[in-house]
Design a protein around this motif. Structure first.
Motif, PDB file in Angstrom:
ATOM      1  N   MET A 146       0.849  -1.176   0.000  1.00  0.00           N
ATOM      2  CA  MET A 146       0.000   0.000   0.000  1.00  0.00           C
ATOM      3  C   MET A 146       0.898   1.243   0.000  1.00  0.00           C
ATOM      4  SD  MET A 146      -2.615   1.307   2.963  1.00  0.00           S
ATOM      5  CE  MET A 146      -1.391   1.489   4.220  1.00  0.00           C
ATOM      6  N   ALA A 147       0.723   2.071  -0.999  1.00  0.00           N
ATOM      7  CA  ALA A 147       1.467   3.323  -1.075  1.00  0.00           C
ATOM      8  C   ALA A 147       0.796   4.379  -0.204  1.00  0.00           C
ATOM      9  CB  ALA A 147       1.537   3.803  -2.512  1.00  0.00           C
ATOM     10  N   VAL A 148       1.599   5.082   0.532  1.00  0.00           N
ATOM     11  CA  VAL A 148       1.115   6.183   1.361  1.00  0.00           C
ATOM     12  C   VAL A 148       1.695   7.458   0.788  1.00  0.00           C
ATOM     13  CG1 VAL A 148       1.161   7.216   3.669  1.00  0.00           C
ATOM     14  CG2 VAL A 148       0.944   4.739   3.418  1.00  0.00           C
ATOM     15  N   ARG A 149       0.830   8.464   0.601  1.00  0.00           N
ATOM     16  CA  ARG A 149       1.280   9.760   0.089  1.00  0.00           C
ATOM     17  C   ARG A 149       1.060  10.811   1.158  1.00  0.00           C
ATOM     18  NH1 ARG A 149      -1.984  11.223  -4.822  1.00  0.00           N
ATOM     19  NH2 ARG A 149      -3.628  10.103  -3.737  1.00  0.00           N
TER      20      ARG A 149
ATOM     21  N   VAL B  51      -2.544  12.872   4.716  1.00  0.00           N
ATOM     22  CA  VAL B  51      -1.967  11.581   4.382  1.00  0.00           C
ATOM     23  C   VAL B  51      -3.037  10.793   3.642  1.00  0.00           C
ATOM     24  CG1 VAL B  51      -1.025   9.416   5.289  1.00  0.00           C
ATOM     25  CG2 VAL B  51      -0.461  11.595   6.403  1.00  0.00           C
ATOM     26  N   VAL B  52      -2.634  10.208   2.497  1.00  0.00           N
ATOM     27  CA  VAL B  52      -3.535   9.358   1.724  1.00  0.00           C
ATOM     28  C   VAL B  52      -3.064   7.925   1.899  1.00  0.00           C
ATOM     29  CG1 VAL B  52      -4.419   8.793  -0.571  1.00  0.00           C
ATOM     30  CG2 VAL B  52      -4.001  11.177   0.043  1.00  0.00           C
ATOM     31  N   ALA B  53      -3.985   7.066   2.319  1.00  0.00           N
ATOM     32  CA  ALA B  53      -3.666   5.653   2.521  1.00  0.00           C
ATOM     33  C   ALA B  53      -4.914   4.815   2.265  1.00  0.00           C
ATOM     34  CB  ALA B  53      -3.155   5.419   3.938  1.00  0.00           C
ATOM     35  N   ASP B  54      -4.770   3.802   1.430  1.00  0.00           N
ATOM     36  CA  ASP B  54      -5.827   2.822   1.192  1.00  0.00           C
ATOM     37  C   ASP B  54      -7.159   3.464   0.795  1.00  0.00           C
ATOM     38  OD1 ASP B  54      -6.704   0.171   0.984  1.00  0.00           O
ATOM     39  OD2 ASP B  54      -7.402   0.136   3.067  1.00  0.00           O
ATOM     40  N   GLY B  55      -7.103   4.504  -0.032  1.00  0.00           N
ATOM     41  CA  GLY B  55      -8.326   5.150  -0.512  1.00  0.00           C
ATOM     42  C   GLY B  55      -8.895   6.215   0.406  1.00  0.00           C
ATOM     43  N   TRP B  56      -8.259   6.423   1.525  1.00  0.00           N
ATOM     44  CA  TRP B  56      -8.717   7.428   2.486  1.00  0.00           C
ATOM     45  C   TRP B  56      -7.783   8.623   2.480  1.00  0.00           C
ATOM     46  CZ3 TRP B  56     -13.362   6.936   4.576  1.00  0.00           C
ATOM     47  CH2 TRP B  56     -13.929   5.666   4.658  1.00  0.00           C
TER      48      TRP B  56
END
Length: 127
Positions: free
Chosen positions: A1-4, A22-27
Protein backbone atom coordinates in the motif's frame (compact mmCIF):
# COMPACT_ATOMS: atom_id res chain seq x y z
CA UNK A 1 0.00 0.00 0.00
CA UNK A 2 1.47 3.32 -1.08
CA UNK A 3 1.11 6.18 1.36
CA UNK A 4 1.28 9.76 0.09
CA UNK A 5 1.92 12.86 2.19
CA UNK A 6 0.88 16.44 1.42
CA UNK A 7 2.07 19.73 2.88
CA UNK A 8 0.86 23.33 2.73
CA UNK A 9 4.34 24.59 3.52
CA UNK A 10 3.16 25.77 6.93
CA UNK A 11 6.12 26.15 9.29
CA UNK A 12 4.09 24.24 11.91
CA UNK A 13 4.23 21.08 9.79
CA UNK A 14 8.02 21.10 9.86
CA UNK A 15 8.39 22.32 13.46
CA UNK A 16 5.89 19.86 14.93
CA UNK A 17 6.48 16.98 12.50
CA UNK A 18 3.25 16.23 10.65
CA UNK A 19 1.71 16.27 7.19
CA UNK A 20 -1.28 18.40 6.24
CA UNK A 21 -2.77 15.25 4.74
CA UNK A 22 -1.97 11.58 4.38
CA UNK A 23 -3.54 9.36 1.72
CA UNK A 24 -3.67 5.65 2.52
CA UNK A 25 -5.83 2.82 1.19
CA UNK A 26 -8.33 5.15 -0.51
CA UNK A 27 -8.72 7.43 2.49
CA UNK A 28 -7.55 11.03 2.87
CA UNK A 29 -6.82 12.14 6.42
CA UNK A 30 -6.44 15.92 6.74
CA UNK A 31 -4.77 17.19 9.90
CA UNK A 32 -6.37 19.78 12.10
CA UNK A 33 -6.28 23.00 10.09
CA UNK A 34 -6.61 26.49 11.54
CA UNK A 35 -7.52 29.79 9.93
CA UNK A 36 -4.07 30.98 8.89
CA UNK A 37 -3.47 32.31 5.43
CA UNK A 38 -0.44 30.08 4.89
CA UNK A 39 0.91 32.26 2.08
CA UNK A 40 1.33 35.21 4.46
CA UNK A 41 1.12 33.40 7.82
CA UNK A 42 -1.49 35.90 8.97
CA UNK A 43 -4.54 35.07 11.05
CA UNK A 44 -7.82 36.97 10.75
CA UNK A 45 -9.37 38.11 14.01
CA UNK A 46 -12.87 36.64 13.58
CA UNK A 47 -13.98 33.03 13.76
CA UNK A 48 -16.03 33.25 10.54
CA UNK A 49 -13.05 34.37 8.44
CA UNK A 50 -10.83 31.81 10.17
CA UNK A 51 -13.38 29.11 9.32
CA UNK A 52 -13.37 30.17 5.66
CA UNK A 53 -9.57 30.17 5.54
CA UNK A 54 -9.35 26.76 7.19
CA UNK A 55 -11.90 25.24 4.82
CA UNK A 56 -10.11 26.77 1.82
CA UNK A 57 -6.86 25.17 2.98
CA UNK A 58 -8.63 21.84 3.51
CA UNK A 59 -10.27 22.08 0.06
CA UNK A 60 -6.94 22.80 -1.66
CA UNK A 61 -5.31 19.91 0.17
CA UNK A 62 -8.11 17.52 -0.78
CA UNK A 63 -7.80 18.65 -4.40
CA UNK A 64 -4.07 17.83 -4.37
CA UNK A 65 -4.95 14.40 -3.00
CA UNK A 66 -7.53 13.74 -5.73
CA UNK A 67 -10.88 14.59 -4.18
CA UNK A 68 -12.89 17.51 -2.80
CA UNK A 69 -15.01 18.69 0.11
CA UNK A 70 -17.82 16.68 -1.51
CA UNK A 71 -15.94 13.49 -0.59
CA UNK A 72 -15.60 14.27 3.14
CA UNK A 73 -17.20 11.60 5.32
CA UNK A 74 -16.14 12.90 8.76
CA UNK A 75 -15.36 16.37 10.11
CA UNK A 76 -14.29 17.47 13.56
CA UNK A 77 -14.46 21.10 14.63
CA UNK A 78 -12.55 22.32 17.68
CA UNK A 79 -13.35 25.77 19.06
CA UNK A 80 -12.06 27.33 22.28
CA UNK A 81 -15.23 29.38 22.77
CA UNK A 82 -18.36 27.33 22.07
CA UNK A 83 -20.45 30.52 22.09
CA UNK A 84 -18.77 31.53 18.80
CA UNK A 85 -19.56 28.23 17.06
CA UNK A 86 -22.94 29.33 15.58
CA UNK A 87 -21.10 32.04 13.56
CA UNK A 88 -19.48 29.18 11.61
CA UNK A 89 -22.67 27.35 10.66
CA UNK A 90 -23.45 29.19 7.40
CA UNK A 91 -19.88 28.59 6.21
CA UNK A 92 -19.76 24.91 7.17
CA UNK A 93 -23.26 24.34 5.77
CA UNK A 94 -22.19 25.74 2.39
CA UNK A 95 -18.86 23.88 2.36
CA UNK A 96 -20.48 20.53 3.09
CA UNK A 97 -23.81 20.98 1.28
CA UNK A 98 -23.15 17.91 -0.88
CA UNK A 99 -21.11 15.68 1.46
CA UNK A 100 -23.11 16.20 4.65
CA UNK A 101 -20.41 14.39 6.65
CA UNK A 102 -20.72 12.97 10.13
CA UNK A 103 -19.59 15.82 12.38
CA UNK A 104 -18.44 16.59 15.90
CA UNK A 105 -17.77 19.94 17.57
CA UNK A 106 -15.57 20.03 20.64
CA UNK A 107 -14.57 22.95 22.79
CA UNK A 108 -10.89 22.95 23.76
CA UNK A 109 -7.92 25.28 23.97
CA UNK A 110 -5.93 25.46 20.72
CA UNK A 111 -2.18 25.86 20.21
CA UNK A 112 -2.20 29.68 20.03
CA UNK A 113 -4.64 32.10 21.64
CA UNK A 114 -5.37 33.76 18.27
CA UNK A 115 -6.76 30.47 16.89
CA UNK A 116 -10.54 30.37 17.09
CA UNK A 117 -11.22 27.13 15.20
CA UNK A 118 -9.43 24.01 14.03
CA UNK A 119 -10.98 21.69 11.44
CA UNK A 120 -9.97 18.08 10.78
CA UNK A 121 -11.51 15.94 8.03
CA UNK A 122 -11.47 12.42 6.64
CA UNK A 123 -12.45 11.92 3.02
CA UNK A 124 -12.80 8.91 0.71
CA UNK A 125 -11.17 9.09 -2.71
CA UNK A 126 -13.70 8.68 -5.53
CA UNK A 127 -13.67 5.39 -7.46
Amino acid sequence: MAVRHFSTGSPFEEQIGYSRAVVADGWVFVAGTTGYDYATMTMPAGIAEQTSNALNTVAKTLEQAGCSLDHVVRVTYIVPDAAEWPECWPITRDAFAVAKPAATMMSAQLQNAEMKIEIEVTARLPD
